[in-house]
Design a protein around this motif. Structure first.
Motif, PDB file in Angstrom:
ATOM      1  N   ILE A   1      33.480  39.019  43.927  1.00 51.16           N
ATOM      2  CA  ILE A   1      32.637  39.984  44.629  1.00 51.16           C
ATOM      3  C   ILE A   1      31.364  40.257  43.829  1.00 51.16           C
ATOM      4  O   ILE A   1      30.260  40.283  44.385  1.00 51.16           O
ATOM      5  CB  ILE A   1      33.419  41.288  44.922  1.00 51.16           C
ATOM      6  CG1 ILE A   1      34.519  41.004  45.956  1.00 51.16           C
ATOM      7  CG2 ILE A   1      32.488  42.395  45.398  1.00 51.16           C
ATOM      8  CD1 ILE A   1      35.499  42.132  46.160  1.00 51.16           C
ATOM      9  N   SER A   2      31.497  40.424  42.526  1.00 47.52           N
ATOM     10  CA  SER A   2      30.322  40.662  41.670  1.00 47.52           C
ATOM     11  C   SER A   2      29.357  39.492  41.725  1.00 47.52           C
ATOM     12  O   SER A   2      28.137  39.682  41.812  1.00 47.52           O
ATOM     13  CB  SER A   2      30.752  40.903  40.218  1.00 47.52           C
ATOM     14  OG  SER A   2      31.463  42.101  40.120  1.00 47.52           O
ATOM     15  N   ALA A   3      29.882  38.278  41.674  1.00 48.43           N
ATOM     16  CA  ALA A   3      29.024  37.089  41.723  1.00 48.43           C
ATOM     17  C   ALA A   3      28.270  37.026  43.049  1.00 48.43           C
ATOM     18  O   ALA A   3      27.069  36.736  43.078  1.00 48.43           O
ATOM     19  CB  ALA A   3      29.858  35.828  41.513  1.00 48.43           C
TER      20      ALA A   3
ATOM     21  N   GLU B   1      27.487  39.524  44.986  1.00 48.27           N
ATOM     22  CA  GLU B   1      26.476  40.580  44.987  1.00 48.27           C
ATOM     23  C   GLU B   1      25.272  40.199  44.128  1.00 48.27           C
ATOM     24  O   GLU B   1      24.133  40.463  44.498  1.00 48.27           O
ATOM     25  CB  GLU B   1      27.093  41.898  44.512  1.00 48.27           C
ATOM     26  CG  GLU B   1      28.041  42.494  45.540  1.00 48.27           C
ATOM     27  CD  GLU B   1      28.829  43.691  45.029  1.00 48.27           C
ATOM     28  OE1 GLU B   1      28.874  43.926  43.790  1.00 48.27           O
ATOM     29  OE2 GLU B   1      29.419  44.403  45.868  1.00 48.27           O
ATOM     30  N   ARG B   2      25.520  39.547  42.979  1.00 54.29           N
ATOM     31  CA  ARG B   2      24.419  39.115  42.107  1.00 54.29           C
ATOM     32  C   ARG B   2      23.518  38.113  42.820  1.00 54.29           C
ATOM     33  O   ARG B   2      22.314  38.078  42.590  1.00 54.29           O
ATOM     34  CB  ARG B   2      24.958  38.482  40.814  1.00 54.29           C
ATOM     35  CG  ARG B   2      25.405  39.494  39.782  1.00 54.29           C
ATOM     36  CD  ARG B   2      25.609  38.860  38.409  1.00 54.29           C
ATOM     37  NE  ARG B   2      26.450  37.680  38.409  1.00 54.29           N
ATOM     38  CZ  ARG B   2      27.774  37.679  38.287  1.00 54.29           C
ATOM     39  NH1 ARG B   2      28.428  38.814  38.165  1.00 54.29           N
ATOM     40  NH2 ARG B   2      28.453  36.549  38.281  1.00 54.29           N
TER      41      ARG B   2
ATOM     42  N   GLU C   1      41.343  40.769  38.928  1.00 52.24           N
ATOM     43  CA  GLU C   1      40.152  40.502  38.111  1.00 52.24           C
ATOM     44  C   GLU C   1      39.324  39.375  38.728  1.00 52.24           C
ATOM     45  O   GLU C   1      38.095  39.428  38.737  1.00 52.24           O
ATOM     46  CB  GLU C   1      40.530  40.113  36.664  1.00 52.24           C
ATOM     47  CG  GLU C   1      41.408  41.109  35.938  1.00 52.24           C
ATOM     48  CD  GLU C   1      42.901  40.913  36.222  1.00 52.24           C
ATOM     49  OE1 GLU C   1      43.397  39.772  36.248  1.00 52.24           O
ATOM     50  OE2 GLU C   1      43.561  41.939  36.425  1.00 52.24           O
TER      51      GLU C   1
ATOM     52  N   SER D   1      33.053  46.645  49.873  1.00 49.90           N
ATOM     53  CA  SER D   1      34.017  45.541  49.928  1.00 49.90           C
ATOM     54  C   SER D   1      35.385  46.069  50.331  1.00 49.90           C
ATOM     55  O   SER D   1      35.807  47.130  49.894  1.00 49.90           O
ATOM     56  CB  SER D   1      34.131  44.872  48.554  1.00 49.90           C
ATOM     57  OG  SER D   1      32.889  44.375  48.153  1.00 49.90           O
TER      58      SER D   1
ATOM     59  N   ALA E   1      37.480  40.702  41.760  1.00 49.91           N
ATOM     60  CA  ALA E   1      36.339  41.510  41.332  1.00 49.91           C
ATOM     61  C   ALA E   1      35.195  40.622  40.841  1.00 49.91           C
ATOM     62  O   ALA E   1      34.023  40.884  41.141  1.00 49.91           O
ATOM     63  CB  ALA E   1      36.762  42.486  40.243  1.00 49.91           C
ATOM     64  N   GLU E   2      35.518  39.564  40.088  1.00 50.86           N
ATOM     65  CA  GLU E   2      34.490  38.632  39.614  1.00 50.86           C
ATOM     66  C   GLU E   2      33.803  37.933  40.787  1.00 50.86           C
ATOM     67  O   GLU E   2      32.575  37.773  40.789  1.00 50.86           O
ATOM     68  CB  GLU E   2      35.110  37.581  38.689  1.00 50.86           C
ATOM     69  CG  GLU E   2      35.499  38.110  37.333  1.00 50.86           C
ATOM     70  CD  GLU E   2      36.201  37.059  36.484  1.00 50.86           C
ATOM     71  OE1 GLU E   2      35.957  35.847  36.682  1.00 50.86           O
ATOM     72  OE2 GLU E   2      37.011  37.461  35.635  1.00 50.86           O
TER      73      GLU E   2
END
Length: 141
Positions: A10-12, A14-15, A4, A37, A7-8
């Motif tokens: 990688i998402s950050a 990308e944002r 988790e 990724s 994933a957080e």
């Protein structure tokens, strides 16, 4: 690091518009390339040092061939081909010994000297670090 959390992260990234990144955390390598990724589990680097170094040096100077970059080490050009070299192979300066993949780009590891491969210190398809010793070559004249 938990899935988790990865994933957080990688998402950050990308944002914030990060498209290409290489991040090492503990024993993980996270690579991002244009929205894709990949996560690798890093293996501890164990540089094998010959127990009887004097024997290895008999007959010529031993040259260390080191990784020119961090990435994934490949001993062959493709899965269906034989390795570039084996222990006992004779090499010339400029001969390709292996490949290192960095972000889907493959760069050669080349011999710097004329000689014989006396040890291969890395397993095929494993991560390597910049400057890690990959091969030992006994220089010949």
């Amino acid at each position: 690091m938990k899935q988790e959390q990865i994933a957080e992260l990688i998402s950050a990234l990308e944002r914030f518009g990060v498209k290409n990144a290489r991040i090492e955390l503990d024993d993980l390598l996270i690579r991002m390339e244009e929205g894709k990724s990949e996560i690798y589990k890093l293996q501890p680097i164990e540089e094998k040092i010959p127990a009887k170094k004097e024997e290895k040096k008999e007959g010529g100077e031993v040259i260390e061939i080191k990784a020119p970059s961090a990435g994934i080490f490949y001993r062959r050009p493709d899965p269906n081909s034989p390795p570039y070299v084996e222990v006992g192979s004779l090499v010339e300066p400029g001969d390709t010994l292996a490949l290192i993949e960095v972000m889907k780009s493959f760069g050669p590891v080349v011999s710097e000297v004329k000689g014989e491969i006396i040890e291969i210190l890395v397993e095929d398809e494993t991560p390597v670090e910049y400057g890690q010793i990959l091969f030992l070559i006994r220089r010949s004249k």
